[in-house]
Design an enzyme around this catalytic site. Structure first.
Site, mmCIF file in Angstrom:
data_model
loop_
_atom_site.group_PDB
_atom_site.id
_atom_site.type_symbol
_atom_site.label_atom_id
_atom_site.label_comp_id
_atom_site.label_asym_id
_atom_site.label_seq_id
_atom_site.Cartn_x
_atom_site.Cartn_y
_atom_site.Cartn_z
ATOM 1 N N CYS A 34 -4.840 2.638 -3.591
ATOM 2 C CA CYS A 34 -3.571 3.117 -3.009
ATOM 3 C C CYS A 34 -2.435 2.140 -3.276
ATOM 4 O O CYS A 34 -1.548 1.958 -2.434
ATOM 5 C CB CYS A 34 -3.693 3.390 -1.516
ATOM 6 S SG CYS A 34 -4.885 4.652 -1.116
ATOM 7 N N ASP B 184 2.903 -4.880 8.122
ATOM 8 C CA ASP B 184 1.730 -4.003 8.048
ATOM 9 C C ASP B 184 0.496 -4.889 8.203
ATOM 10 O O ASP B 184 0.127 -5.630 7.295
ATOM 11 C CB ASP B 184 1.759 -3.276 6.698
ATOM 12 C CG ASP B 184 0.463 -2.556 6.379
ATOM 13 O OD1 ASP B 184 -0.498 -2.641 7.168
ATOM 14 O OD2 ASP B 184 0.399 -1.910 5.320
ATOM 15 N N LYS C 32 -10.404 -0.531 10.722
ATOM 16 C CA LYS C 32 -10.618 -1.703 9.878
ATOM 17 C C LYS C 32 -10.958 -2.930 10.712
ATOM 18 O O LYS C 32 -11.106 -4.026 10.192
ATOM 19 C CB LYS C 32 -9.368 -1.987 9.038
ATOM 20 C CG LYS C 32 -9.079 -0.922 7.977
ATOM 21 C CD LYS C 32 -7.991 -1.407 7.048
ATOM 22 C CE LYS C 32 -7.253 -0.293 6.330
ATOM 23 N NZ LYS C 32 -8.012 0.386 5.302
ATOM 24 N N HIS D 136 0.863 -1.183 0.000
ATOM 25 C CA HIS D 136 0.000 0.000 0.000
ATOM 26 C C HIS D 136 0.899 1.233 0.000
ATOM 27 O O HIS D 136 2.014 1.179 0.522
ATOM 28 C CB HIS D 136 -0.834 -0.059 1.281
ATOM 29 C CG HIS D 136 -1.940 0.947 1.390
ATOM 30 N ND1 HIS D 136 -1.720 2.245 1.782
ATOM 31 C CD2 HIS D 136 -3.278 0.831 1.176
ATOM 32 C CE1 HIS D 136 -2.883 2.887 1.814
ATOM 33 N NE2 HIS D 136 -3.842 2.059 1.441
ATOM 34 N N GLN E 19 -4.700 -5.181 7.137
ATOM 35 C CA GLN E 19 -5.728 -6.055 6.575
ATOM 36 C C GLN E 19 -5.818 -7.396 7.298
ATOM 37 O O GLN E 19 -6.659 -8.220 6.943
ATOM 38 C CB GLN E 19 -5.447 -6.310 5.083
ATOM 39 C CG GLN E 19 -5.485 -5.070 4.218
ATOM 40 C CD GLN E 19 -6.859 -4.438 4.157
ATOM 41 O OE1 GLN E 19 -7.876 -5.101 4.407
ATOM 42 N NE2 GLN E 19 -6.914 -3.158 3.828
#
Lengths: 418, 150
Positions: free
Chosen positions: A376, A212, A238, A135, A215
């Site tokens: 993104c 990261d 999220k 991203h 998600q």
């Protein structure tokens, strides 16, 4: 409202639940006036009553600044803020709550690492290993820090199916890399990356690894100790929490050695014009009044997810993914972008001759909300030579009926363009 | 569905499928690139001038149906017009796209471009319809930087 709060506070704990059962916890999904079939969970999740109530409860019953007042309200607010931190730490398997730093979100958490650990440790010629599927928020902070330190960025290639080339990754890392920064799950392809193996490879060659988790935290069990990473970043919004709050987890000794990110109140121990000293971790990284309500809301969100049990959430979403992909492949001219063997419930797709933007508009007329665009991830779009994709991303509160609505919407799209 | 048919009128679908003047023009007098960062649409516009009059226009690129059809129909509409006439046409077109649904809007002089009146109902799509026109402005001025809708 009270009865719904009660229902979420006393859930069918560890008893089997279905998407339809938990859906009622989300007021926006059950509104009769404004129907929505929400399939944009990779952008942000919806919020259950328990989270909305926890945020409101803070403002209504304990609003005060934290870490300073001697009065009851401030003590209560501090307790609520710190117990949210403890709950979040436990949720991701952190050894100690002090290893969890509240940030505005995953983006800020990555920037924090770049601007503190990065500026302190990267030198001219240092290498940062990224991947083709990152991203922008896991690319641009490293470009900023590379420009200031003289470090260089190298990119792990991805296959057509959307899997990282781990052999190539190891060669890049073995070439003297200082840091690896990789997404746990791709927000475009749904690929679940083998970050545990990647952490082992990074460490074998003396590099640190940032994962990261934007998600992943809401979609699979995450245990930072088992992953073996050094930094783990994620966003609250999220994972059923509020916007404007997220966190960085890092190994305690790394946090201790890192310089502060921003200066201000709460992050100091002593201040004089001759010089100042820093508060202990994690407060060293939390200058100014933080998003107290947001942190408490995020604490409520992890409590909510814990009660549903992450393995059950993961299997529910895996079943939905199978159902959805099977149905989507019956649509003529539909092509999936991203077919990794280990895949989360993120489905990027193209329809032959129809631009994703048009798909999004037509589905919206059927109250089906999907995302269209580059997500993104412009370097990934360039890799696939596509300007954009349409993306349906599923959460545990989505039902097969939601998927059926998507499918009938897609048939409508084709009808309009026939 | 009725709103959708308003937006995706047959003329728009047809121009999307078979864009007119869809080719590069190596000997163009003016040239500009346009980009809609929101959806990633990109187009390049080419103009050939005869004094103050646009004698030929073409475009290339990738975009949604609205942006492709808009570029295609724009190139048809501006060919043979003077720069002043084109400016007036764009002003009318812009008014058509940005006038709220409940307000009457004149379609005088718009001719075929009237098919874009349905875009009014979809404010997020207005930029798709105007990308070609932003790029046209940049091409006329021969700006080197990319025209953007954002």
């Amino acid at each position: 409202m009270t009865h719904t709060i009660t229902s979420t506070l006393n859930p069918p704990a560890s008893s089997p639940w279905t998407s339809a059962d938990v859906r009622v916890d989300f007021p926006i999904l059950t509104s009769a006036e404004r129907p929505v079939i929400y399939l944009d969970n990779a952008a942000t999740s919806q919020k259950p009553d328990a989270v909305i109530a926890a945020t409101t409860r803070y403002y209504k019953t304990m609003n005060a600044n934290i870490h300073r007042g001697v009065y009851r309200l401030s003590v209560e607010a501090t307790d609520a803020y710190e117990s949210a931190r403890a709950g979040i730490a436990a949720f991701i398997g952190a050894g100690n709550p002090r290893e969890v730093v509240f940030t505005r979100g995953c983006t800020e958490a990555i920037n924090l690492v770049a601007m503190t650990w990065g500026l302190q440790n990267l030198k001219p010629g240092s290498t940062i290993v990224l991947t083709q599927m990152e991203h922008h928020s896991n690319i641009v902070p490293w470009q900023l820090v590379a420009a200031r330190t003289g470090a260089k960025i190298v990119v792990t290639p991805v296959s057509n199916d959307g899997e990282l080339d781990i052999g190539a990754f190891e060669r890049l890392v073995a070439n003297g890399a200082a840091l690896v920064a990789v997404t746990h799950i791709s927000n475009v392809l749904g690929t679940i990356n083998p970050v545990q193996d990647m952490a082992r490879i990074a460490h074998r060659h003396g590099a640190l690894i940032l994962v990261d988790g934007a998600q992943s935290v809401a979609h699979m069990p995450v245990h930072v100790g088992e992953l073996g990473c050094d930094f783990f970043t994620f966003s609250g919004h999220k994972m059923c929490g509020p916007t404007g709050i997220g966190a960085l987890w890092a190994r305690g000794e790394l946090l201790d050695a890192m310089p502060p990110y921003q200066g201000g109140g709460d992050m100091i121990s002593t201040v004089s014009f001759e010089g100042s000293t820093w508060n202990m971790v994690p407060h060293k990284f939390e200058a100014g009044t933080p998003d107290i309500a947001g942190a408490i809301g995020l604490g409520a969100a992890v409590d909510y997810l814990k009660r549903l049990e992450m393995p059950r959430i993961a299997t529910t979403e895996a079943d939905l993914l199978t159902y959805a992909e099977k149905a989507m492949l019956t649509i003529p001219g539909l092509r999936l972008i991203g077919q990794a063997r280990h895949k989360a419930s993120v489905i990027s797709f193209m329809l032959d001759g129809i631009h994703p933007h048009d798909i999004g508009t037509i589905l919206d007329q059927e109250h089906v909300a999907i995302r269209t665009g580059h997500h993104c991830c412009q370097p990934l779009m360039d890799f696939y030579h596509i300007p954009a994709t349409a993306r349906a991303s599923l959460a545990f509160y989505n039902t097969q009926a939601d998927i059926d609505a998507l499918i009938s919407g897609l048939r409508r799209v084709i009808e309009v363009f026939r | 569905m009725s709103d959708l048919r308003e937006l995706y009128q047959q003329t728009i679908i047809d121009h999307n499928r078979k864009p007119r003047n869809f080719h590069p023009m190596p000997d163009a007098d003016h040239h500009a690139k346009g980009h809609n960062p929101l959806c990633g649409d990109r187009l390049e516009l080419y103009l050939k001038m005869d004094g103050n009059r646009i004698s030929d226009a073409s475009f290339t690129g990738v975009g949604c149906a609205i942006s492709t059809a808009s570029a295609s129909m724009m190139t048809e509409a501006i060919k043979g017009r003077t720069l002043d006439e084109v400016k007036t046409l764009y002003s009318h077109f812009h008014t058509l796209l940005t006038t709220p649904m409940h307000k009457p809007v004149s379609t005088d002089g718009l001719d075929k471009l009237e098919v874009f009146s349905g875009v009014r109902e979809f404010p997020v799509r207005v930029k798709c319809a105007t990308l070609a026109w932003h790029t046209l402005e940049a091409a006329i001025k021969d700006e080197k930087s990319e025209a953007k809708t954002e």
